[in-house]
Design a protein around this motif. Structure first.
Motif, PDB file in Angstrom:
ATOM      1  N   LEU A  45       0.815  -1.209   0.000  1.00 20.83           N
ATOM      2  CA  LEU A  45       0.000   0.000   0.000  1.00 20.83           C
ATOM      3  C   LEU A  45       0.854   1.267   0.000  1.00 20.83           C
ATOM      4  N   THR A  46       1.928   1.284   0.778  1.00 22.62           N
ATOM      5  CA  THR A  46       2.756   2.494   0.836  1.00 22.62           C
ATOM      6  C   THR A  46       3.427   2.762  -0.509  1.00 22.62           C
ATOM      7  N   SER A  47       3.933   1.716  -1.155  1.00 23.35           N
ATOM      8  CA  SER A  47       4.587   1.914  -2.454  1.00 23.35           C
ATOM      9  C   SER A  47       3.575   2.363  -3.509  1.00 23.35           C
ATOM     10  N   TYR A  48       2.356   1.845  -3.420  1.00 21.83           N
ATOM     11  CA  TYR A  48       1.298   2.263  -4.343  1.00 21.83           C
ATOM     12  C   TYR A  48       1.002   3.744  -4.165  1.00 21.83           C
ATOM     13  N   LEU A  49       0.904   4.179  -2.906  1.00 19.79           N
ATOM     14  CA  LEU A  49       0.602   5.582  -2.633  1.00 19.79           C
ATOM     15  C   LEU A  49       1.736   6.492  -3.096  1.00 19.79           C
ATOM     16  N   VAL A  50       2.971   6.077  -2.856  1.00 21.28           N
ATOM     17  CA  VAL A  50       4.121   6.890  -3.273  1.00 21.28           C
ATOM     18  C   VAL A  50       4.177   6.985  -4.797  1.00 21.28           C
ATOM     19  N   GLU A  51       3.886   5.904  -5.471  1.00 26.08           N
ATOM     20  CA  GLU A  51       3.946   5.893  -6.935  1.00 26.08           C
ATOM     21  C   GLU A  51       2.833   6.711  -7.565  1.00 26.08           C
ATOM     22  N   HIS A  52       1.610   6.582  -7.027  1.00 33.16           N
ATOM     23  CA  HIS A  52       0.457   7.230  -7.639  1.00 33.16           C
ATOM     24  C   HIS A  52       0.071   8.550  -6.971  1.00 33.16           C
ATOM     25  N   GLN A  53       0.618   8.802  -5.768  1.00 31.58           N
ATOM     26  CA  GLN A  53       0.322  10.028  -5.011  1.00 31.58           C
ATOM     27  C   GLN A  53      -1.117  10.110  -4.519  1.00 31.58           C
ATOM     28  N   SER A  54      -1.962   9.185  -4.919  1.00 30.83           N
ATOM     29  CA  SER A  54      -3.352   9.169  -4.468  1.00 30.83           C
ATOM     30  C   SER A  54      -3.922   7.783  -4.689  1.00 30.83           C
ATOM     31  N   ILE A  55      -5.119   7.569  -4.136  1.00 31.95           N
ATOM     32  CA  ILE A  55      -5.767   6.273  -4.301  1.00 31.95           C
ATOM     33  C   ILE A  55      -7.275   6.479  -4.222  1.00 31.95           C
ATOM     34  N   GLU A  56      -8.023   5.794  -5.070  1.00 33.77           N
ATOM     35  CA  GLU A  56      -9.479   5.918  -5.063  1.00 33.77           C
ATOM     36  C   GLU A  56     -10.048   5.286  -3.812  1.00 33.77           C
ATOM     37  N   ILE A  57     -11.142   5.844  -3.348  1.00 39.21           N
ATOM     38  CA  ILE A  57     -11.713   5.387  -2.087  1.00 39.21           C
ATOM     39  C   ILE A  57     -12.198   3.944  -2.160  1.00 39.21           C
TER      40      ILE A  57
END
Length: 367
Positions: A45-57
């Motif tokens: 999850l952290t790497s996903y957030l760092v890569e995309h800067q956001s995440i859909e709810i």
């Protein structure tokens, strides 16, 4: 409309106020946040957030992070802590979130939660001798190696390379190399270098060999199984090195007293007769304070049957009692955990005696 009745009682209010003043609530919050962040790292999850800067709810199904319901509430928990901010589409990473989800911050958390969590969670059993470290309780060696490699690569690889620039080194022998991250990083940063890694753990050596192959430096690094503290048993390839490095391994022998460490230093001194130019000894130090998680490093050493890391002055005294001499000390005071790198060369008995007498300090370089 319901009537609100607020109950106030002096003793109970004072008791809760004392709990708040003690820092209990902050301790609980920090404890849970550490475990939540480490879990988020492990599921990606952290790497996903760092890569995309956001995440859909709703959580992007393609990222395969797990239960959407649980993850959506975990995101809200992170938002409460200021790591994310809610938007119409979901959550965006804040500046604090970027810093906390950085590789270095995650490695520092993982060092204590993942690597030493199995030990700290059983302190009661260790204190009462219902469990013994090394038999019933073990740190996670794989996690320890992974997180130490991240921290070392960020803060200390360049320090060692800086120390080597004045030695004209060509081949580094790293004893107690673990998964080989230092040698791999060093060879990636300096194409002229070659490396030999030695560790008693066959699984760690296998992992190092695979990593070297993946990063295309296997032609310049050999990883061998061997006892870092028994030079007579080392494979013949080790004698081709002109620089010896030992990082974070010797302090464990302080559990057997200073003479045990001095004896190992004297054994390494024999290598200079075989063409060794310098010995770079890298060691964390304890100063028994609250700076850079020093007290936490102290805690995990108490319960893992290790010798305690020594501060710079103590190491210099130990080195001064050996057959080696310290010419320079390299350190990065603004990085953590605090580390010293001692550049060692042979010392004759007369020089040893003079240094012990006048407590002469070697040149120190701070970055």
């Amino acid at each position: 409309m319901s009537q609100l009745i607020e109950l106030k009682e002096e003793q109970q209010d004072a008791s809760w106020a004392a709990t708040e003043r003690s820092g209990t609530l902050s301790l609980i919050s920090a404890f849970n946040l550490c475990y939540a962040v480490d879990a988020a790292r492990r599921v990606g999850l952290t790497s996903y957030l760092v890569e995309h800067q956001s995440i859909e709810i709703t959580i992007d199904p393609g990222c395969q992070l797990g239960d959407p319901h649980l993850l959506s509430h975990l995101l809200q928990y992170f938002a409460i802590h200021g790591l994310l901010v809610a938007s119409n589409e979901g959550y965006k990473l804040t500046s604090r979130g970027k810093e906390l989800f950085s590789n270095v911050s995650l490695a520092q958390i993982g060092f204590y939660v993942e690597a030493y969590g199995p030990v700290v969670s059983r302190l009661d059993a260790l204190i009462t001798r219902k469990a013994t470290y090394g038999l019933d309780v073990l740190r996670d060696g794989g996690a320890l190696g992974e997180h130490c490699a991240t921290l070392f690569g960020e803060y200390h690889t360049d320090t060692v390379l800086r120390a080597l620039t004045e030695i004209d080194a060509t081949t580094i022998l790293d004893v107690g190399c673990g998964a080989g991250q230092f040698l791999i990083d060093a060879c990636l940063r300096s194409p002229r270098l070659k490396g030999i890694g030695l560790d008693i753990s066959a699984p760690a050596i296998k992992r190092a060999q695979e990593a070297a192959a993946d990063l295309k430096v296997a032609d310049r690094i050999q990883f061998l199984v061997g006892d870092a503290f028994d030079i007579d048993s080392w494979p013949a390839e080790c004698t081709s090195a002109d620089v010896l490095t030992a990082v974070g391994v010797l302090h464990e022998h302080f559990r057997d007293g200073r003479d045990a460490v001095i004896s190992i230093l004297n054994e390494y001194n024999k290598l200079f007769a075989k063409g060794l130019k310098a010995f770079i000894l890298g060691e964390p130090e304890l100063r028994y304070d609250l700076v850079k998680n020093d007290a936490d490093l102290y805690l995990v050493h108490i319960f893992t049957a290790q010798g305690f890391p020594h501060d710079r002055e103590s190491w210099l005294h130990v080195i001064g009692q050996s057959e080696l001499s310290c010419s320079k000390v390299f350190c990065r005071p603004n990085a953590g955990p605090r580390f010293n790198f001692f550049q060692l060369i042979p010392s004759d008995s007369a020089t040893i005696g003079r240094r012990l007498k006048d407590n002469r300090a070697p040149h120190q370089e701070r970055f």
